[in-house]
Design a protein around this motif. Structure first.
Motif, PDB file in Angstrom:
ATOM      1  N   SER A   1     -51.524 -10.360 -24.849  1.00 17.14           N
ATOM      2  CA  SER A   1     -52.438  -9.209 -24.763  1.00 17.14           C
ATOM      3  C   SER A   1     -51.721  -7.860 -24.837  1.00 17.14           C
ATOM      4  CB  SER A   1     -53.295  -9.307 -23.513  1.00 17.14           C
ATOM      5  OG  SER A   1     -52.459  -9.321 -22.400  1.00 17.14           O
ATOM      6  N   ARG A   2     -50.461  -7.780 -24.400  1.00 17.93           N
ATOM      7  CA  ARG A   2     -49.781  -6.476 -24.448  1.00 17.93           C
ATOM      8  C   ARG A   2     -48.877  -6.313 -25.669  1.00 17.93           C
ATOM      9  NH1 ARG A   2     -48.091  -6.027 -18.190  1.00 17.93           N
ATOM     10  NH2 ARG A   2     -50.147  -5.610 -17.307  1.00 17.93           N
ATOM     11  N   CYS A   3     -49.056  -7.176 -26.660  1.00 19.36           N
ATOM     12  CA  CYS A   3     -48.261  -7.030 -27.896  1.00 19.36           C
ATOM     13  C   CYS A   3     -48.671  -5.756 -28.621  1.00 19.36           C
ATOM     14  CB  CYS A   3     -48.521  -8.197 -28.844  1.00 19.36           C
ATOM     15  SG  CYS A   3     -47.479  -9.607 -28.548  1.00 19.36           S
ATOM     16  N   VAL A   4     -47.681  -5.002 -29.068  1.00 20.38           N
ATOM     17  CA  VAL A   4     -47.959  -3.805 -29.876  1.00 20.38           C
ATOM     18  C   VAL A   4     -48.238  -4.259 -31.313  1.00 20.38           C
ATOM     19  CG1 VAL A   4     -47.008  -1.608 -30.660  1.00 20.38           C
ATOM     20  CG2 VAL A   4     -46.405  -2.480 -28.400  1.00 20.38           C
TER      21      VAL A   4
ATOM     22  N   PHE B   1     -39.354 -22.475 -19.060  1.00 22.13           N
ATOM     23  CA  PHE B   1     -39.236 -21.243 -18.285  1.00 22.13           C
ATOM     24  C   PHE B   1     -40.083 -20.126 -18.889  1.00 22.13           C
ATOM     25  CE2 PHE B   1     -34.980 -23.283 -18.109  1.00 22.13           C
ATOM     26  CZ  PHE B   1     -34.937 -23.549 -16.740  1.00 22.13           C
ATOM     27  N   ILE B   2     -40.533 -19.239 -17.995  1.00 29.38           N
ATOM     28  CA  ILE B   2     -41.074 -17.960 -18.458  1.00 29.38           C
ATOM     29  C   ILE B   2     -40.139 -16.901 -17.882  1.00 29.38           C
ATOM     30  CG2 ILE B   2     -42.837 -18.223 -16.615  1.00 29.38           C
ATOM     31  CD1 ILE B   2     -44.403 -15.961 -17.876  1.00 29.38           C
ATOM     32  N   ALA B   3     -39.614 -16.035 -18.748  1.00 33.37           N
ATOM     33  CA  ALA B   3     -38.743 -14.942 -18.287  1.00 33.37           C
ATOM     34  C   ALA B   3     -39.658 -13.860 -17.738  1.00 33.37           C
ATOM     35  CB  ALA B   3     -37.901 -14.410 -19.438  1.00 33.37           C
ATOM     36  N   TYR B   4     -39.597 -13.699 -16.428  1.00 37.36           N
ATOM     37  CA  TYR B   4     -40.572 -12.839 -15.741  1.00 37.36           C
ATOM     38  C   TYR B   4     -39.823 -12.042 -14.686  1.00 37.36           C
ATOM     39  CZ  TYR B   4     -45.267 -11.854 -13.869  1.00 37.36           C
ATOM     40  OH  TYR B   4     -46.428 -11.250 -13.474  1.00 37.36           O
TER      41      TYR B   4
ATOM     42  N   PHE C   1     -45.778  -9.292 -19.527  1.00 35.68           N
ATOM     43  CA  PHE C   1     -46.926 -10.197 -19.393  1.00 35.68           C
ATOM     44  C   PHE C   1     -47.927  -9.603 -18.403  1.00 35.68           C
ATOM     45  CE2 PHE C   1     -43.363 -13.218 -20.180  1.00 35.68           C
ATOM     46  CZ  PHE C   1     -43.854 -13.800 -21.338  1.00 35.68           C
ATOM     47  N   THR C   2     -49.192  -9.940 -18.552  1.00 34.77           N
ATOM     48  CA  THR C   2     -50.148  -9.642 -17.477  1.00 34.77           C
ATOM     49  C   THR C   2     -49.933 -10.726 -16.420  1.00 34.77           C
ATOM     50  OG1 THR C   2     -51.864 -11.067 -18.393  1.00 34.77           O
ATOM     51  CG2 THR C   2     -51.845  -8.773 -19.161  1.00 34.77           C
ATOM     52  N   SER C   3     -50.404 -10.467 -15.184  1.00 35.82           N
ATOM     53  CA  SER C   3     -50.192 -11.497 -14.157  1.00 35.82           C
ATOM     54  C   SER C   3     -51.004 -12.750 -14.488  1.00 35.82           C
ATOM     55  CB  SER C   3     -50.479 -10.960 -12.759  1.00 35.82           C
ATOM     56  OG  SER C   3     -51.758 -10.426 -12.737  1.00 35.82           O
ATOM     57  N   ASP C   4     -52.143 -12.601 -15.165  1.00 36.21           N
ATOM     58  CA  ASP C   4     -52.932 -13.785 -15.576  1.00 36.21           C
ATOM     59  C   ASP C   4     -52.143 -14.646 -16.550  1.00 36.21           C
ATOM     60  OD1 ASP C   4     -55.034 -13.084 -14.047  1.00 36.21           O
ATOM     61  OD2 ASP C   4     -56.362 -12.468 -15.709  1.00 36.21           O
ATOM     62  N   GLU C   5     -51.440 -13.980 -17.478  1.00 31.06           N
ATOM     63  CA  GLU C   5     -50.649 -14.744 -18.461  1.00 31.06           C
ATOM     64  C   GLU C   5     -49.522 -15.501 -17.759  1.00 31.06           C
ATOM     65  OE1 GLU C   5     -51.259 -11.993 -22.485  1.00 31.06           O
ATOM     66  OE2 GLU C   5     -49.620 -11.528 -21.107  1.00 31.06           O
TER      67      GLU C   5
ATOM     68  N   HIS D   1     -49.084 -24.319 -16.094  1.00 30.77           N
ATOM     69  CA  HIS D   1     -48.831 -25.351 -17.109  1.00 30.77           C
ATOM     70  C   HIS D   1     -47.382 -25.849 -17.049  1.00 30.77           C
ATOM     71  CE1 HIS D   1     -52.724 -24.161 -18.797  1.00 30.77           C
ATOM     72  NE2 HIS D   1     -52.732 -25.397 -19.251  1.00 30.77           N
ATOM     73  N   GLY D   2     -46.712 -25.633 -15.942  1.00 25.78           N
ATOM     74  CA  GLY D   2     -45.406 -26.263 -15.740  1.00 25.78           C
ATOM     75  C   GLY D   2     -44.202 -25.417 -16.139  1.00 25.78           C
ATOM     76  N   PHE D   3     -44.407 -24.132 -16.401  1.00 26.25           N
ATOM     77  CA  PHE D   3     -43.262 -23.254 -16.705  1.00 26.25           C
ATOM     78  C   PHE D   3     -42.797 -22.623 -15.390  1.00 26.25           C
ATOM     79  CE2 PHE D   3     -45.348 -23.780 -20.695  1.00 26.25           C
ATOM     80  CZ  PHE D   3     -44.426 -23.521 -21.696  1.00 26.25           C
ATOM     81  N   THR D   4     -41.488 -22.535 -15.199  1.00 24.71           N
ATOM     82  CA  THR D   4     -40.933 -21.931 -13.985  1.00 24.71           C
ATOM     83  C   THR D   4     -40.574 -20.485 -14.294  1.00 24.71           C
ATOM     84  OG1 THR D   4     -39.924 -24.039 -13.471  1.00 24.71           O
ATOM     85  CG2 THR D   4     -39.049 -22.136 -12.295  1.00 24.71           C
ATOM     86  N   SER D   5     -40.960 -19.566 -13.409  1.00 29.03           N
ATOM     87  CA  SER D   5     -40.611 -18.170 -13.702  1.00 29.03           C
ATOM     88  C   SER D   5     -39.151 -17.916 -13.332  1.00 29.03           C
ATOM     89  CB  SER D   5     -41.579 -17.215 -13.020  1.00 29.03           C
ATOM     90  OG  SER D   5     -41.141 -16.883 -11.754  1.00 29.03           O
ATOM     91  N   VAL D   6     -38.426 -17.291 -14.256  1.00 30.31           N
ATOM     92  CA  VAL D   6     -37.000 -17.033 -14.027  1.00 30.31           C
ATOM     93  C   VAL D   6     -36.660 -15.585 -14.337  1.00 30.31           C
ATOM     94  CG1 VAL D   6     -36.005 -19.352 -14.331  1.00 30.31           C
ATOM     95  CG2 VAL D   6     -36.441 -17.927 -16.352  1.00 30.31           C
ATOM     96  N   SER D   7     -35.650 -15.106 -13.622  1.00 26.45           N
ATOM     97  CA  SER D   7     -35.113 -13.776 -13.870  1.00 26.45           C
ATOM     98  C   SER D   7     -33.851 -13.916 -14.726  1.00 26.45           C
ATOM     99  CB  SER D   7     -34.763 -13.129 -12.527  1.00 26.45           C
ATOM    100  OG  SER D   7     -33.953 -12.006 -12.756  1.00 26.45           O
TER     101      SER D   7
END
Ligand code: SAH
Length: 240
Positions: free
Chosen positions: A110-113, A165-168, A196-200, A207-213
């Motif tokens: 949703s936040r893609c330019v 992973f999701i890089a968050y 990302f939005t928090s919903d995304e 769905h099984g992705f771990t958020s990582v820094s």
């Protein structure tokens, strides 16, 4: 030494003509002299040295000897990256190919330019493949990274690997560098310029992705993509 990929299966003493594009590159762009040695990577990802013989319109090569080396990452890295603007996208493709990415999956969130229409993307994909090929040649890779058509955000759940992973860049994300699990394939999702939005983020986590820094600072999306590949390649080296 210049490297090229070939669709053939190579054996020592084999002779064949390079493609017209490769011949042009060898004789006109690089102005190679007759007898010069090049590297060839064949359809089995095996590497050989070969000598070039420059004819008028084509370049014939003769395979001399195999090269035994291992330069590919021990993990299959699927990098899902939100579409980002032109030159940043090209830079990201080149650098992640150098850093060992296996497959790039562009997506729109949703936040893609950039909101590419599918037809404008299919015209660009040939150029993207060329960037990946040239980066793979330059970095002596044994395989050319793949790139898929752009997908919608929700389809990311279909591109999972052994570990995901999701890089968050949120406080409670664990550092990617501190992951201790062994894995032979990994998917990491990188957001667009606007994040990302928090919903995304919740959708992927559910769905099984771990958020990582990726570290204490906030990277541009293309820097985050490169950093993610370097970490995953490094983590894969520890696997045995
Ligand atoms: N969140 C910022 C910037 C987004 S940076 C904003 O909203 O303006 C673009 C993407 O790079 C992010 O969505 C994230 O996937 C990744 N990223 C950048 N720095 C990161 C970090 N330190 N840790 C994890 N991911 C990061």
């Amino acid at each position: 030494m210049q490297q090229y990929f070939t669709d053939r299966k190579l054996t020592v003493d084999m002779e064949f003509d390079m493609t017209s594009e490769q011949s042009h590159h060898i004789s006109t762009v690089l102005r190679m002299k007759d007898g010069k040695t090049i590297r060839l990577v064949d359809s089995n990802q095996s590497v050989f040295l070969a000598t070039v013989h420059i004819n008028k319109n084509s370049v014939r090569v003769k395979v001399i000897e195999p090269v035994f080396e291992s330069r590919e990452s021990k993990v299959n890295i699927t990098l899902a990256v939100a579409l980002i603007k032109g030159e940043h996208w090209d830079w990201m493709l080149q650098k992640t190919a150098e850093c060992g990415v296996t497959k790039i999956v562009p997506f729109v969130s949703s936040r893609c330019v950039v909101k590419d229409k599918p037809d404008s993307y299919s015209r660009k994909i040939e150029r993207y493949k060329k960037i990946l090929l040239e980066a793979a040649e330059q970095s002596y890779r044994h395989r050319i990274p793949e790139i898929s058509e752009p997908i919608s955000f929700k389809m990311l759940k279909d591109f999972k690997s052994d570990i995901n992973f999701i890089a968050y860049e949120k406080e409670n994300s664990r550092f990617l560098s501190s992951v201790t699990e062994s894995f032979s394939s990994a998917t990491i999702v990188i957001g667009p310029e606007g994040g990302f939005t928090s919903d995304e983020a919740d959708y992927l986590i559910n769905h099984g992705f771990t958020s990582v820094s990726l570290g204490k600072r906030i990277f541009r999306a293309e820097t985050a993509a490169v950093t993610a590949c370097i970490f995953l390649d490094f983590l894969g080296e520890r696997n045995d």
